[in-house]
Motif scaffolding. Structure first.
Motif, PDB file in Angstrom:
ATOM      1  N   ALA A  43       0.954  -1.043   0.182  1.00  0.00           N
ATOM      2  CA  ALA A  43       0.146  -0.151  -0.358  1.00  0.00           C
ATOM      3  C   ALA A  43       1.012   1.344  -0.121  1.00  0.00           C
ATOM      4  CB  ALA A  43      -0.667  -0.045   1.003  1.00  0.00           C
ATOM      5  N   PHE A  44       0.495   2.519  -0.560  1.00  0.00           N
ATOM      6  CA  PHE A  44       0.388   3.511  -0.417  1.00  0.00           C
ATOM      7  C   PHE A  44       0.991   4.259   0.673  1.00  0.00           C
ATOM      8  CE2 PHE A  44       1.674   8.316  -1.230  1.00  0.00           C
ATOM      9  CZ  PHE A  44       2.915   7.881  -1.722  1.00  0.00           C
ATOM     10  N   THR A  66       5.948   6.300   5.561  1.00  0.00           N
ATOM     11  CA  THR A  66       6.037   6.026   6.903  1.00  0.00           C
ATOM     12  C   THR A  66       7.588   5.586   7.220  1.00  0.00           C
ATOM     13  OG1 THR A  66       3.776   6.314   6.885  1.00  0.00           O
ATOM     14  CG2 THR A  66       4.846   5.310   8.461  1.00  0.00           C
ATOM     15  N   PHE A  98      -2.547  -6.743   8.449  1.00  0.00           N
ATOM     16  CA  PHE A  98      -3.925  -5.574   8.574  1.00  0.00           C
ATOM     17  C   PHE A  98      -5.293  -5.633   7.375  1.00  0.00           C
ATOM     18  CE2 PHE A  98      -6.193  -1.244   7.694  1.00  0.00           C
ATOM     19  CZ  PHE A  98      -6.725  -1.570   8.687  1.00  0.00           C
ATOM     20  N   LEU A  99      -4.581  -6.508   6.079  1.00  0.00           N
ATOM     21  CA  LEU A  99      -5.252  -6.149   5.289  1.00  0.00           C
ATOM     22  C   LEU A  99      -5.636  -7.506   5.238  1.00  0.00           C
ATOM     23  CD1 LEU A  99      -4.460  -5.104   1.556  1.00  0.00           C
ATOM     24  CD2 LEU A  99      -6.371  -4.533   3.516  1.00  0.00           C
ATOM     25  N   ASN A 139      -0.350   9.876  10.673  1.00  0.00           N
ATOM     26  CA  ASN A 139      -0.111   8.696   9.650  1.00  0.00           C
ATOM     27  C   ASN A 139      -0.589   7.388   9.750  1.00  0.00           C
ATOM     28  OD1 ASN A 139       3.693   7.986   9.637  1.00  0.00           O
ATOM     29  ND2 ASN A 139       2.114   7.943   8.187  1.00  0.00           N
ATOM     30  N   ILE A 149      -1.569   5.594   6.594  1.00  0.00           N
ATOM     31  CA  ILE A 149      -1.290   4.636   6.044  1.00  0.00           C
ATOM     32  C   ILE A 149      -2.784   3.218   5.833  1.00  0.00           C
ATOM     33  CG2 ILE A 149      -0.548   2.207   6.856  1.00  0.00           C
ATOM     34  CD1 ILE A 149       1.476   3.812   5.891  1.00  0.00           C
ATOM     35  N   ALA A 150      -4.129   3.676   6.372  1.00  0.00           N
ATOM     36  CA  ALA A 150      -4.823   2.335   7.332  1.00  0.00           C
ATOM     37  C   ALA A 150      -5.603   2.654   5.660  1.00  0.00           C
ATOM     38  CB  ALA A 150      -6.150   2.946   8.025  1.00  0.00           C
ATOM     39  N   SER A 172      -5.417   4.064   3.188  1.00  0.00           N
ATOM     40  CA  SER A 172      -4.248   4.016   1.234  1.00  0.00           C
ATOM     41  C   SER A 172      -4.340   2.397   1.430  1.00  0.00           C
ATOM     42  CB  SER A 172      -2.675   3.916   2.115  1.00  0.00           C
ATOM     43  OG  SER A 172      -2.276   3.078   0.862  1.00  0.00           O
ATOM     44  N   LEU A 173      -4.136   1.622   3.035  1.00  0.00           N
ATOM     45  CA  LEU A 173      -4.020   0.375   2.375  1.00  0.00           C
ATOM     46  C   LEU A 173      -5.828  -0.473   2.120  1.00  0.00           C
ATOM     47  CD1 LEU A 173      -2.593  -1.290   5.589  1.00  0.00           C
ATOM     48  CD2 LEU A 173      -1.832  -1.877   3.530  1.00  0.00           C
ATOM     49  N   LYS A 174      -6.494   0.341   2.508  1.00  0.00           N
ATOM     50  CA  LYS A 174      -7.546   0.233   2.508  1.00  0.00           C
ATOM     51  C   LYS A 174      -8.528   0.032   0.534  1.00  0.00           C
ATOM     52  CE  LYS A 174      -9.706  -2.273   5.968  1.00  0.00           C
ATOM     53  NZ  LYS A 174     -10.216  -3.579   6.072  1.00  0.00           N
ATOM     54  N   LYS A 190      -6.294   0.484  -1.627  1.00  0.00           N
ATOM     55  CA  LYS A 190      -5.294  -0.007  -2.740  1.00  0.00           C
ATOM     56  C   LYS A 190      -5.541   0.188  -3.957  1.00  0.00           C
ATOM     57  CE  LYS A 190      -2.515  -2.827  -1.881  1.00  0.00           C
ATOM     58  NZ  LYS A 190      -1.302  -3.477  -2.952  1.00  0.00           N
TER      59      LYS A 190
END
Lengths: 175, 279
Positions: free
Chosen positions: A68-69, A74, A119-120, B19, B23-24, B26-28, B30
């Motif tokens: 993921a971006f 980070t 997480f995914l 942050n 990220i969370a 961004s992960l969801k 994708k």
């Protein structure tokens, strides 16, 4: 000028890591070689120079990676903040510090990447190779981290000397 | 009101929270892209291609010149082998003619040749945790996001990012990859997912009641509308039936050696290929 120099070195490392390393099986367990580079500029460059470089390289890595971006962005950002805090706190910014920070940094980076994967996928099964890969990368980083450090330092010094000769000492990076 | 130290701590805390939230999100999300990946591929792709070209050139020089001393011995051995092979060649010619006739009959060869574009692998994912490759063909060559990527051995993956001249392919061994598949022998369905060690895949959601054997061939079902039906994926290498649970754990070894991928084929119109195979 310094931004361009360090960005070019960073891009060189990225291209090297994504095109050269995969051609040779021996590098299959190599860690992210941008990490020692980020730590180097974190120690030896002021924040106003190092921050844009770190963000730039983080974005490139995120766009080249299948994750993921934001994972690399980070990681590199907090590496920069962390290393600056460590150098201020321990008043140390030299080669002796390096083996002790590259290894843990690589470890943290791997944990962040794995955390994002977990997480995914809630039912993700971590295989034995995950532990083995993390451990071997950690050891490799402990041993080879300072070599990278010396390599980058040598290039940096040559660049400074070149700039010094070119500008007659007006714009050289004195660091 | 606040000391400088306190302000730094608060700012740091806010930054960490923002942050993590970023990220969370961004992960969801994708699959959502603002185009940065295209720009990066556009800029980094030529550099990767140059490095790749340089390495291949060096390999060629090594193979052609430095190994020349062994060529004389090899030549003698090959001359002997040639005589034996001539006889076999005649048999092969007969088989080739038969094969051509069958191909024409199925109308398969013609269908594929008009749908496929070849590309060279020029880079790989910088992280060992994600399995993607970069190829030297892009939107300018007619590629689109989601198209299937294959080699003669079987399925490689799917296009996930496209720039003008370069693209990124998610391999089927990546954690995020999923291919609707079935076991060729008894048509048992499952989902091929990456993430297994040593470059293997899981065949998930296979009910315990179905009999699966080691060595069974796994092919794509075509139901995901991405990969042509019947494309080879791998064979079953391990089966684990735990005490409880309605599914059995099946591990498959892909036919494709992802470490040695150099060239790949992209099917430009997978649905049509499926249609032509059926026809």
């Amino acid at each position: 000028m310094t931004f361009c120099f360090f960005s070019a070195i960073g891009i060189f490392f990225i291209v090297f890591q994504t095109s050269f390393f995969p051609q040779f099986g021996i590098f299959s367990k190599c860690y992210d070689i941008i990490t020692p580079f980020i730590l180097y500029i974190g120690i030896f460059q002021p924040l106003k120079t190092s921050l844009p470089i770190v963000l730039f390289l983080g974005i490139i890595m995120d766009n080249l990676s299948g994750g993921a971006f934001g994972i690399y962005l980070t990681t590199y950002f907090w590496f920069l903040m962390g290393i600056r805090w460590i150098t201020i706190y321990f008043h140390a910014g030299n080669v002796f510090l390096f083996p002790f920070i590259v290894g843990p940094a690589v470890l943290v980076e791997n944990l962040i990447a794995l955390g994002s994967t977990a997480f995914l996928e809630r039912d993700l099964q971590f295989q034995s190779y995950v532990t083995s890969l993390i451990f071997s990368q950690f050891l490799l980083a402990l041993i080879t981290g300072p070599i990278f450090f010396i390599f980058i330092q040598k290039i940096h010094k040559k660049f400074d000397k070149l700039i010094y000769n070119f500008t007659g000492g007006k714009n050289a990076n004195k660091k | 009101m606040f000391s400088k130290k306190m302000l730094i701590i608060i700012a740091g805390f806010i930054l960490i929270v923002v942050n993590i939230m970023g990220i969370a999100v961004s992960l969801k999300a994708k699959n959502y892209s603002i185009g940065g990946d295209r720009v990066t591929l556009y800029l980094i792709g030529p550099l990767q291609e140059s490095v790749n070209y340089f390495i291949q050139s060096m390999r060629n020089i090594w193979n052609h010149y430095f190994f020349i001393t062994s060529v004389a011995k090899e030549n003698d051995r090959l001359l002997k082998a040639l005589n034996n092979e001539r006889q076999k060649s005649n048999e092969c010619k007969e088989l080739f003619l038969e094969n051509s006739r069958l191909n024409n009959l199925l109308n398969f060869q013609k269908g594929l040749s008009s749908q496929v574009i070849a590309a060279e692998v020029i880079g790989r994912d910088p992280s060992p945790w994600f399995k993607t490759i970069i190829i030297n063909k892009g939107a300018a060559n007619g590629l689109k996001k989601g198209l299937p990527v294959m080699v003669s051995e079987g399925i490689v993956g799917q296009l996930i990012d496209i720039s003008k001249h370069y693209s990124r392919v998610m391999l089927i061994i990546d954690h995020n990859s999923a291919v609707d598949a079935l076991i060729q022998r008894n048509r048992t369905r499952g989902i091929v997912k990456g993430g297994e060690e040593n470059g293997n895949c899981f065949l998930k959601y296979v009910l315990r009641k179905y009999e699966v054997s080691i060595g069974d061939v796994v092919v794509s079902s075509g139901l995901d509308s991405v990969f042509p039906k019947g494309s080879l994926i791998g064979n079953v290498s391990k089966i684990v039936k735990t005490g409880s649970g309605i599914f059995q754990e099946v591990i498959i070894t892909p036919y494709v050696d992802f470490d040695k991928l150099e060239e790949v084929l992209i099917i430009l119109n997978p649905s049509k290929v499926e249609f032509e195979i059926k026809k």
